[in-house]
Design an enzyme around this catalytic site. Structure first.
Site, PDB file in Angstrom:
ATOM      1  N   GLY A  48       1.324   3.233  -2.495  1.00  0.00           N
ATOM      2  CA  GLY A  48       0.583   4.253  -3.237  1.00  0.00           C
ATOM      3  C   GLY A  48      -0.498   4.901  -2.394  1.00  0.00           C
ATOM      4  O   GLY A  48      -0.665   6.134  -2.406  1.00  0.00           O
ATOM      5  N   GLY A  97       0.790  -1.227   0.000  1.00  0.00           N
ATOM      6  CA  GLY A  97       0.000   0.000   0.000  1.00  0.00           C
ATOM      7  C   GLY A  97       0.817   1.269   0.000  1.00  0.00           C
ATOM      8  O   GLY A  97       0.402   2.280   0.570  1.00  0.00           O
ATOM      9  N   GLU A 122     -14.326   7.535 -15.182  1.00  0.00           N
ATOM     10  CA  GLU A 122     -13.835   7.086 -13.873  1.00  0.00           C
ATOM     11  C   GLU A 122     -12.532   7.767 -13.470  1.00  0.00           C
ATOM     12  O   GLU A 122     -12.228   7.897 -12.279  1.00  0.00           O
ATOM     13  CB  GLU A 122     -13.650   5.565 -13.855  1.00  0.00           C
ATOM     14  CG  GLU A 122     -12.545   5.011 -14.732  1.00  0.00           C
ATOM     15  CD  GLU A 122     -12.981   4.672 -16.145  1.00  0.00           C
ATOM     16  OE1 GLU A 122     -12.318   3.851 -16.804  1.00  0.00           O
ATOM     17  OE2 GLU A 122     -13.994   5.249 -16.610  1.00  0.00           O
ATOM     18  N   GLY A 168     -11.746  -2.055 -22.786  1.00  0.00           N
ATOM     19  CA  GLY A 168     -10.877  -3.204 -22.991  1.00  0.00           C
ATOM     20  C   GLY A 168     -10.392  -3.242 -24.427  1.00  0.00           C
ATOM     21  O   GLY A 168     -10.814  -2.445 -25.266  1.00  0.00           O
ATOM     22  N   LYS A 205      10.244  -1.548  20.494  1.00  0.00           N
ATOM     23  CA  LYS A 205      11.195  -2.544  19.990  1.00  0.00           C
ATOM     24  C   LYS A 205      11.631  -2.205  18.565  1.00  0.00           C
ATOM     25  O   LYS A 205      12.829  -2.252  18.241  1.00  0.00           O
ATOM     26  CB  LYS A 205      10.555  -3.928  20.038  1.00  0.00           C
ATOM     27  CG  LYS A 205      11.465  -5.056  19.577  1.00  0.00           C
ATOM     28  CD  LYS A 205      10.765  -6.403  19.688  1.00  0.00           C
ATOM     29  CE  LYS A 205      11.673  -7.529  19.213  1.00  0.00           C
ATOM     30  NZ  LYS A 205      11.007  -8.853  19.317  1.00  0.00           N
ATOM     31  N   CYS A 240     -16.171   3.406 -23.044  1.00  0.00           N
ATOM     32  CA  CYS A 240     -15.155   3.152 -24.074  1.00  0.00           C
ATOM     33  C   CYS A 240     -15.591   1.996 -24.970  1.00  0.00           C
ATOM     34  O   CYS A 240     -16.517   2.146 -25.759  1.00  0.00           O
ATOM     35  CB  CYS A 240     -13.792   2.908 -23.428  1.00  0.00           C
ATOM     36  SG  CYS A 240     -12.416   3.053 -24.602  1.00  0.00           S
ATOM     37  N   HIS A 300     -13.365   7.850 -20.595  1.00  0.00           N
ATOM     38  CA  HIS A 300     -13.274   7.142 -19.316  1.00  0.00           C
ATOM     39  C   HIS A 300     -13.592   8.115 -18.166  1.00  0.00           C
ATOM     40  O   HIS A 300     -12.682   8.711 -17.586  1.00  0.00           O
ATOM     41  CB  HIS A 300     -11.879   6.567 -19.121  1.00  0.00           C
ATOM     42  CG  HIS A 300     -11.580   5.380 -19.977  1.00  0.00           C
ATOM     43  ND1 HIS A 300     -11.806   4.080 -19.567  1.00  0.00           N
ATOM     44  CD2 HIS A 300     -11.088   5.289 -21.243  1.00  0.00           C
ATOM     45  CE1 HIS A 300     -11.463   3.246 -20.525  1.00  0.00           C
ATOM     46  NE2 HIS A 300     -11.028   3.951 -21.561  1.00  0.00           N
TER      47      HIS A 300
END
Length: 545
Positions: free
Chosen positions: A19, A17, A519, A353, A223, A380, A517
């Protein structure tokens, strides 16, 4: 502007993680009134992820300026107001390509070109492009400490501390503290070894983000601090969360943002996190739940649709609704099995795709949504297939197709446009089947004008939008009149009317498909209008059943 740099590395294993950690740190610093920017440095040899299989690398994230980048740039833009582009993602391939090009042109004056200093200098030059862009630049190094291909990047950021000074650089190392169920204990040894590996390279981390399934106790933190030679208050618990948008608040509660500005010797206001707190409250207590069928061929790796998954979630938040995604493999399910599965959902989404695999299943899903008045969103390739399905079923063109899949189709409703006007450069772009794959793509943000009275216009509430593209084939305008006469409305066009961006079916509760796109521009604190409208339509169907 004196830009300070935060370098984020990772150890023990991948997918810890880094990013998200970088994005969350950026969100906290923005909440303190600072301007942030980001950069991802990827050690793989590909020049960019544009030609990489989504099963291997996840989605390709596209920026406004048309850069095909790592999906982590999506995290950066979703969590902050940063606007990223070509200079915010570099790979080993891109770095080496630049150095080799300079060598071929004689720019090294006949000298022997080596990893040090030439490759490392090129990496440093790429990083330093960010100077002056923001108060803080957050630079994530891909891969894991110890990977042979990542060594030049680590050496470059080691050198930058000497170049820029300790007060202008900060090293954050993301590591792993596993919980051994049978022993009932957290184990710190992987973190110790990871930090040892990093220090052997010459990088001494200032802050440790410890990915762990449970909270680190004060004794465990003590520790780790002792064995890794890090101050105890800079050992930060990065606990697993159910919702990734909790991460900034979790880090803040651990005091991470305070440690960052303290280490970089910066004065800031107290962080304002009200919007993040409100967001998490809505996510935790939704009033409704809708289920969306995502019919694609990369569903075995959901990271392939990372931005889509998040955009649906954002649309749900705007409607006080949780969104559950039913991933349907369009290669595996067909016919009655597919219809039975679709019937369980409140909306259907067909994403983008490339290639012919899974196309028949996607076409069946689109036909089901059209016939049964189920809210449909095509993106798309999803838009192109919506056009193909409509031409076959409603216009009487049974062989209608895209030349991507059927080069000799007698009715190419989707085809490779040989020339088109690039609104960003003002030039006419020429492309054909022999052009390099990247060269035939329409990439980045382009304008689109919306038809008044359309569902798209109702969602955006504006006449002109700019959305990001990543595709090769376009709608063939020679078929517009026949499709429009049968009820397919062309509600989004380029300013010159030559490129079709959005189609809708007027006699349908919500059937919208776009060539771009959307998104990529959705944010948890600013959901994309089309996803808000799509989830709203799906919720209306569910409540009306």
């Amino acid at each position: 502007m004196n830009t300070k740099f935060i370098f984020i590395t990772g150890g023990v294993l991948s997918s810890l993680g880094k990013g998200l950690a970088a994005a969350a740190i950026g969100a906290l610093l923005e909440a303190r009134g600072l301007k942030v920017t980001f950069q991802k440095l990827d050690p793989y040899i590909n020049v960019d992820p544009g030609t990489m299989n989504p099963f291997q690398h996840g989605e390709v994230y596209v920026t406004d300026d048309g850069a095909e980048t790592d999906l982590d740039l999506g995290h950066y833009e979703r969590y902050t107001r940063a606007k990223l582009g070509q200079r915010h993602n570099f790979t080993s391939g891109r770095i080496y390509h630049s150095v080799i090009s300079k060598e071929r042109k004689g720019q090294y004056l006949g000298g022997t070109v080596q990893v040090i200093p030439h490759i490392t200098d090129e990496i440093k030059s790429s990083i330093l492009q960010l100077a002056g862009e923001a108060d803080i630049a957050i630079v994530e190094i891909g891969g894991t400490v110890g990977d042979i291909e990542g060594l030049p990047f680590l050496e470059a950021i080691r050198q930058l501390r000497g170049n820029l000074g300790k007060e202008n650089t900060l090293y954050v190392h993301v590591t792993y503290v596993p919980y051994i169920q049978t022993a009932g204990e957290l184990k710190t040894k992987p973190t110790q070894h990871s930090v040892k590996e990093l220090r052997a390279i010459g990088i001494h981390p200032d802050i440790l983000l410890c990915r762990t399934p449970i909270d680190l106790s004060p004794n465990i933190k003590s520790k780790i601090a002792l064995f890794c030679d890090v101050k105890e208050d800079r050992v930060i618990t990065a606990r697993d969360v159910k919702c990734i948008y909790e991460v900034p608040l979790r880090f803040h509660n651990e005091g991470l943002d305070e440690r960052v500005v303290e280490t970089l010797n910066m004065w800031t206001r107290a962080p304002v996190l009200t919007r993040w707190e409100d967001l998490i409250a809505k996510i935790r207590e939704p009033q409704h739940t809708v289920q969306i069928a995502m019919v694609g061929k990369y569903v075995n790796l959901t990271e392939s649709y990372k931005s889509l998954n998040e955009a649906l979630s954002h649309g749900g938040v705007a409607n006080h609704s949780a969104v559950e995604i039913d991933f349907i493999n369009s290669e595996k399910l067909r016919g009655e099995e597919l219809e039975a599965r679709l019937a369980e959902n409140d909306g259907i989404l067909v994403p983008g795709g490339f290639g012919s695999r899974g196309i028949p299943g996607k076409l069946e899903a689109i036909a089901y949504a059209r016939r049964n008045k189920v809210p449909f969103f095509g993106i798309c390739l999803g838009m192109q297939l919506a056009v193909v399905e409509f031409a076959r079923s409603a216009v009487g063109l049974p062989l209608a197709d895209s030349t991507e899949f059927a080069p000799t189709t007698p009715d190419p409703v989707i085809y490779l446009m040989k020339e088109w006007h690039d609104y960003r450069t003002g030039n006419v772009q020429v492309r054909d089947e022999t052009t390099d794959l990247g060269g035939t793509m329409r990439l980045g943000a382009y304008p689109c004008r919306l038809a008044a009275g359309s569902k798209s216009f109702a969602a955006y509430r504006t006449e002109e939008i700019f959305e990001r593209h990543r595709h090769r084939y376009e709608f063939n305008l020679a078929y517009r009149d026949r499709l429009e006469g049968a009820g397919l409305m062309f509600t989004g066009l380029s300013p010159d009317g030559q490129l079709v961006e959005i189609v809708e079916i007027s006699e349908h509760p919500w059937f919208v498909a776009c060539q771009f796109h959307p998104e990529f521009k959705s944010r948890p604190l600013d959901p994309h209008p089309l996803f808000v409208a799509f989830v709203q339509a799906a919720l209306a169907l569910k409540l009306g059943r």
